[in-house]
Write a protein that holds these residues in place. Structure first.
Motif, PDB file in Angstrom:
ATOM      1  N   VAL A 175      35.330  69.386  44.447  1.00  0.00           N
ATOM      2  CA  VAL A 175      36.265  68.320  44.052  1.00  0.00           C
ATOM      3  C   VAL A 175      36.218  68.137  42.537  1.00  0.00           C
ATOM      4  N   LYS A 176      35.003  68.129  41.974  1.00  0.00           N
ATOM      5  CA  LYS A 176      34.879  67.929  40.515  1.00  0.00           C
ATOM      6  C   LYS A 176      35.578  69.048  39.771  1.00  0.00           C
ATOM      7  N   ASP A 177      35.408  70.267  40.271  1.00  0.00           N
ATOM      8  CA  ASP A 177      36.017  71.416  39.634  1.00  0.00           C
ATOM      9  C   ASP A 177      37.549  71.322  39.672  1.00  0.00           C
ATOM     10  N   ALA A 178      38.077  71.019  40.859  1.00  0.00           N
ATOM     11  CA  ALA A 178      39.534  70.911  41.002  1.00  0.00           C
ATOM     12  C   ALA A 178      40.071  69.750  40.170  1.00  0.00           C
ATOM     13  N   ALA A 179      39.287  68.677  40.073  1.00  0.00           N
ATOM     14  CA  ALA A 179      39.733  67.489  39.344  1.00  0.00           C
ATOM     15  C   ALA A 179      39.888  67.790  37.860  1.00  0.00           C
ATOM     16  N   LYS A 180      38.956  68.592  37.341  1.00  0.00           N
ATOM     17  CA  LYS A 180      39.002  68.939  35.913  1.00  0.00           C
ATOM     18  C   LYS A 180      40.365  69.519  35.551  1.00  0.00           C
ATOM     19  N   GLY A 181      40.847  70.416  36.417  1.00  0.00           N
ATOM     20  CA  GLY A 181      42.139  71.061  36.191  1.00  0.00           C
ATOM     21  C   GLY A 181      43.300  70.073  36.189  1.00  0.00           C
ATOM     22  N   LYS A 182      43.104  68.934  36.810  1.00  0.00           N
ATOM     23  CA  LYS A 182      44.175  67.931  36.879  1.00  0.00           C
ATOM     24  C   LYS A 182      43.958  66.814  35.856  1.00  0.00           C
ATOM     25  N   GLY A 183      42.909  66.952  35.051  1.00  0.00           N
ATOM     26  CA  GLY A 183      42.621  65.935  34.037  1.00  0.00           C
ATOM     27  C   GLY A 183      41.977  64.682  34.618  1.00  0.00           C
ATOM     28  N   PHE A 184      41.301  64.825  35.758  1.00  0.00           N
ATOM     29  CA  PHE A 184      40.592  63.696  36.374  1.00  0.00           C
ATOM     30  C   PHE A 184      39.089  63.873  36.203  1.00  0.00           C
ATOM     31  N   GLU A 185      38.422  62.750  36.129  1.00  0.00           N
ATOM     32  CA  GLU A 185      36.961  62.756  36.138  1.00  0.00           C
ATOM     33  C   GLU A 185      36.516  62.147  37.468  1.00  0.00           C
ATOM     34  N   VAL A 186      35.476  62.720  38.080  1.00  0.00           N
ATOM     35  CA  VAL A 186      35.059  62.256  39.411  1.00  0.00           C
ATOM     36  C   VAL A 186      33.607  61.789  39.383  1.00  0.00           C
ATOM     37  N   ASP A 187      33.366  60.593  39.919  1.00  0.00           N
ATOM     38  CA  ASP A 187      32.004  60.139  40.206  1.00  0.00           C
ATOM     39  C   ASP A 187      31.831  60.176  41.716  1.00  0.00           C
ATOM     40  N   ALA A 188      30.690  60.682  42.170  1.00  0.00           N
ATOM     41  CA  ALA A 188      30.463  60.796  43.615  1.00  0.00           C
ATOM     42  C   ALA A 188      29.272  59.947  44.037  1.00  0.00           C
ATOM     43  N   PHE A 189      29.402  59.348  45.218  1.00  0.00           N
ATOM     44  CA  PHE A 189      28.333  58.505  45.761  1.00  0.00           C
ATOM     45  C   PHE A 189      28.338  58.634  47.275  1.00  0.00           C
ATOM     46  N   GLN A 190      27.156  58.794  47.848  1.00  0.00           N
ATOM     47  CA  GLN A 190      27.034  58.813  49.316  1.00  0.00           C
ATOM     48  C   GLN A 190      26.023  57.755  49.724  1.00  0.00           C
ATOM     49  N   SER A 191      26.324  57.056  50.804  1.00  0.00           N
ATOM     50  CA  SER A 191      25.337  56.113  51.343  1.00  0.00           C
ATOM     51  C   SER A 191      25.465  56.039  52.847  1.00  0.00           C
ATOM     52  N   ASP A 192      24.322  55.806  53.478  1.00  0.00           N
ATOM     53  CA  ASP A 192      24.319  55.556  54.924  1.00  0.00           C
ATOM     54  C   ASP A 192      24.471  54.067  55.206  1.00  0.00           C
ATOM     55  N   VAL A 193      24.544  53.258  54.153  1.00  0.00           N
ATOM     56  CA  VAL A 193      24.486  51.798  54.293  1.00  0.00           C
ATOM     57  C   VAL A 193      25.878  51.203  54.054  1.00  0.00           C
ATOM     58  N   GLU A 194      26.393  50.518  55.061  1.00  0.00           N
ATOM     59  CA  GLU A 194      27.746  49.951  54.996  1.00  0.00           C
ATOM     60  C   GLU A 194      27.923  49.048  53.766  1.00  0.00           C
ATOM     61  N   GLY A 195      26.939  48.177  53.526  1.00  0.00           N
ATOM     62  CA  GLY A 195      27.038  47.228  52.417  1.00  0.00           C
ATOM     63  C   GLY A 195      27.082  47.922  51.063  1.00  0.00           C
ATOM     64  N   GLU A 196      26.366  49.041  50.941  1.00  0.00           N
ATOM     65  CA  GLU A 196      26.398  49.771  49.664  1.00  0.00           C
ATOM     66  C   GLU A 196      27.767  50.387  49.427  1.00  0.00           C
ATOM     67  N   LEU A 197      28.387  50.853  50.511  1.00  0.00           N
ATOM     68  CA  LEU A 197      29.741  51.430  50.383  1.00  0.00           C
ATOM     69  C   LEU A 197      30.732  50.333  50.030  1.00  0.00           C
ATOM     70  N   ALA A 198      30.618  49.181  50.713  1.00  0.00           N
ATOM     71  CA  ALA A 198      31.522  48.053  50.425  1.00  0.00           C
ATOM     72  C   ALA A 198      31.350  47.610  48.974  1.00  0.00           C
ATOM     73  N   ALA A 199      30.110  47.551  48.510  1.00  0.00           N
ATOM     74  CA  ALA A 199      29.853  47.115  47.131  1.00  0.00           C
ATOM     75  C   ALA A 199      30.420  48.116  46.129  1.00  0.00           C
TER      76      ALA A 199
END
Ligand code: DQA
Length: 148
Positions: free
Chosen positions: A35-59
């Motif tokens: 995704v980061k690689d493809a985004a570069k070509g479109k002029g986007f910057e990507v931050d990625a985050f994974q969590s198993d915790v619902e509240g962390e995703l909501a936050a």
């Protein structure tokens, strides 16, 4: 530069070894790199985050307003249970595309309902890891149409 938040929910850190007959052998790190690689070509910057915790995703969604122009979200099992994530997406006002690696509508009945999709611009499911790239293309075309 437009900024995209790539958010993945519970058990997606286990991609690569998790039920490979359903999810394939591509790891989450591979998906993020693609995704980061493809985004570069479109002029986007990507931050990625994974969590198993619902509240962390909501936050994380709650902090997105004013920082990110779009969110690519695989809420995983919370898709089918989480009013909190639905409300977080709505509250953020950030255009969000829901992604599922598998075709949830071809699986168990309890996966046929998404509580989160209705808060999103749209949903992409059943295309394997390519779904994340399709979501990026969807955000890009929304941007080109000045819808974000
Ligand atoms: C999933 C589908 C969900 O039903 C499941 O709970 C997941 C992964 C997918 O990407 O196909 O964890 O979101």
């Amino acid at each position: 530069m437009k900024k995209i938040l790539l958010l993945n929910g519970p058990n997606l850190a286990l991609l690569g070894t998790r039920e490979p007959d359903i999810y394939g052998r591509v790891t989450l790190d591979d998906i993020v790199a693609r995704v980061k690689d493809a985004a570069k070509g479109k002029g986007f910057e990507v931050d990625a985050f994974q969590s198993d915790v619902e509240g962390e995703l909501a936050a994380a969604i709650g902090r997105a307003r004013g920082v990110y122009d779009g969110i690519i979200l695989n809420p995983a099992a919370y898709t089918h249970t989480s009013v909190a994530l639905h409300d977080a997406i709505k509250a953020s006002g950030v255009p969000t595309i829901e992604v599922h690696i598998s075709n949830v509508y071809a699986r168990e009945g309890y996966r046929h309902e998404s509580l989160t999709a209705g808060a999103c611009v749209g949903q992409i499911c059943g295309f394997g890891p390519d779904g994340y790239l399709l979501a990026l293309a969807a955000l890009s075309s929304l941007g080109a149409n000045r819808q974000f």
